[in-house]
Design an enzyme around this catalytic site. Structure first.
Site, short mmCIF file in Angstrom:
data_model
loop_
_atom_site.label_atom_id
_atom_site.label_comp_id
_atom_site.label_asym_id
_atom_site.label_seq_id
_atom_site.Cartn_x
_atom_site.Cartn_y
_atom_site.Cartn_z
CB SER A 26 -0.88 0.06 1.26
OG SER A 26 -1.82 -0.95 1.25
CG HIS A 57 -2.98 -2.26 -3.30
ND1 HIS A 57 -2.09 -3.20 -2.88
CD2 HIS A 57 -3.45 -1.67 -2.18
CE1 HIS A 57 -2.03 -3.19 -1.56
NE2 HIS A 57 -2.85 -2.27 -1.10
CG HIS A 79 -4.84 -7.20 0.50
ND1 HIS A 79 -4.90 -6.31 -0.55
CD2 HIS A 79 -3.72 -6.90 1.21
CE1 HIS A 79 -3.86 -5.50 -0.48
NE2 HIS A 79 -3.13 -5.83 0.57
CE1 TYR A 81 -8.51 -5.23 1.58
CE2 TYR A 81 -6.66 -5.94 2.93
CZ TYR A 81 -7.20 -5.11 1.96
OH TYR A 81 -6.40 -4.16 1.39
CD GLU A 82 -8.20 -6.69 -2.65
OE1 GLU A 82 -8.53 -6.06 -3.66
OE2 GLU A 82 -7.05 -7.15 -2.49
CB ALA A 109 1.05 -0.35 4.81
CG MET A 207 -5.17 -6.18 7.32
SD MET A 207 -6.46 -5.03 6.76
CE MET A 207 -6.68 -4.03 8.23
CB SER A 208 -0.67 -8.03 2.88
OG SER A 208 0.47 -7.34 3.37
CG ASN A 231 -1.41 2.65 11.25
OD1 ASN A 231 -1.19 2.15 10.13
ND2 ASN A 231 -1.96 1.98 12.24
CG HIS A 243 -6.75 3.08 3.31
ND1 HIS A 243 -5.75 2.15 3.49
CD2 HIS A 243 -6.89 3.22 1.97
CE1 HIS A 243 -5.30 1.75 2.31
NE2 HIS A 243 -5.97 2.37 1.37
#
Ligand code: HPA
Length: 268
Positions: A26, A57, A79, A81-82, A109, A207-208, A231, A243
């Site tokens: 990201s 992306h 990902h 989550y997609e 990230a 998340m990746s 963050n 985000h």
């Protein structure tokens, strides 16, 4: 399907034979511009290659040269989550492996859990915690790719980590080692989840990366992982996570990451 994708890429790549690849996370896509003699292939043009929907992306495979070194870059990834399956998430890495890539640097990230970290810092991933509830190797094993039960005791190459730490020191780039915890997402964590992750030894959270790293290890590809702390994780600071902050921090560290990768890759 991975064989078709390989054939498609080879038909367009001419004599390019990258042995090293980089996966850009990201907001971290800038490195691709460093390559000369570039061939850019949008993921959508490669048979079977899943295209990403996340903002930040770009979604293309870039083959090019860093000086004399042939490099493949995945600018953008998909990902879990997609809604993609673990196999789809691992697709690109497997195609790179079939193309002859033997080393991959993954960037991502991540939220900073360890209180000694700061927004904008880089973390060299020493190990991971797979908390995504899935594994790209579940299901029938393709013995052509790798063994049924691959070892993961050095998922992130010790030798590559040594080289990365040395390179960062030379360049005056701050780099500390840490454990990456992968969660499914797409919601960010709760403060209680972050306290739990800290207690079980995580330094950063994202998340990746983990499904791809598993697929790479399965194929015997050597891995390096770099997290950009975009963050501080939930509950560390008295503020919400957006985000936009993640993308902004990616832009802040862009030049540092490019400088780091440019020097690092030829040494792997
Ligand atoms: N949590 C999970 N994934 C992330 C974060 C986070 O705080 N920041 C960037 N990716």
């Amino acid at each position: 399907m991975i064989a078709e994708a390989k054939a498609h890429i080879e038909s367009r790549a001419g004599r390019r034979e990258p042995r090293v690849a980089v996966v850009l996370g990201s907001g971290l896509g800038a490195f691709a511009a460093e390559l000369s003699d570039r061939l850019e292939i949008p993921y959508g043009e490669i048979p079977g290659w899943p295209s990403s929907t996340a903002v930040g992306h770009a979604g293309r495979l870039i083959l090019g040269k860093l000086g004399p070194l042939e490099v493949a870059v995945m600018a953008g990834r998909v990902h879990l989550y997609e809604g993609y399956t673990p196999r789809q998430v691992a697709f690109g890495v497997r195609v790179l492996g079939l193309l002859g890539v033997r080393s991959i640097v993954f960037t991502n990230a991540a939220g900073g859990i360890n209180l000694s970290l700061q927004r904008g810092g880089l973390v060299l991933i020493s190990d991971h915690l797979n908390l995504q509830g899935s594994n790209p190797l579940a299901g029938p094993n393709d013995d052509q790719l790798g063994p049924r039960f691959p070892d993961m005791s050095e998922a992130y190459s010790k030798e590559y980590r040594r080289i990365a730490l040395e390179t960062a020191r030379e360049l005056g780039i701050g780099l500390t080692e840490g454990v990456y915890a992968a969660l499914l997402g797409p919601s960010y964590e709760t403060p209680a989840e972050i306290r739990y992750l800290r207690a079980i030894g995580a330094d950063v959270v994202g998340m990746s990366t983990v499904p791809e790293v598993i697929a790479a290890n399965h194929m015997g590809i050597r891995v390096l992982g770099i997290s950009c702390v975009t963050n501080m994780a939930a509950g560390v600071l008295p503020q919400k996570i957006h985000h936009e902050e993640v993308l902004e921090t990616g832009a802040m560290v862009r030049d540092t990451l490019v400088r780091f990768l440019t020097t690092l890759l030829p040494r792997l």
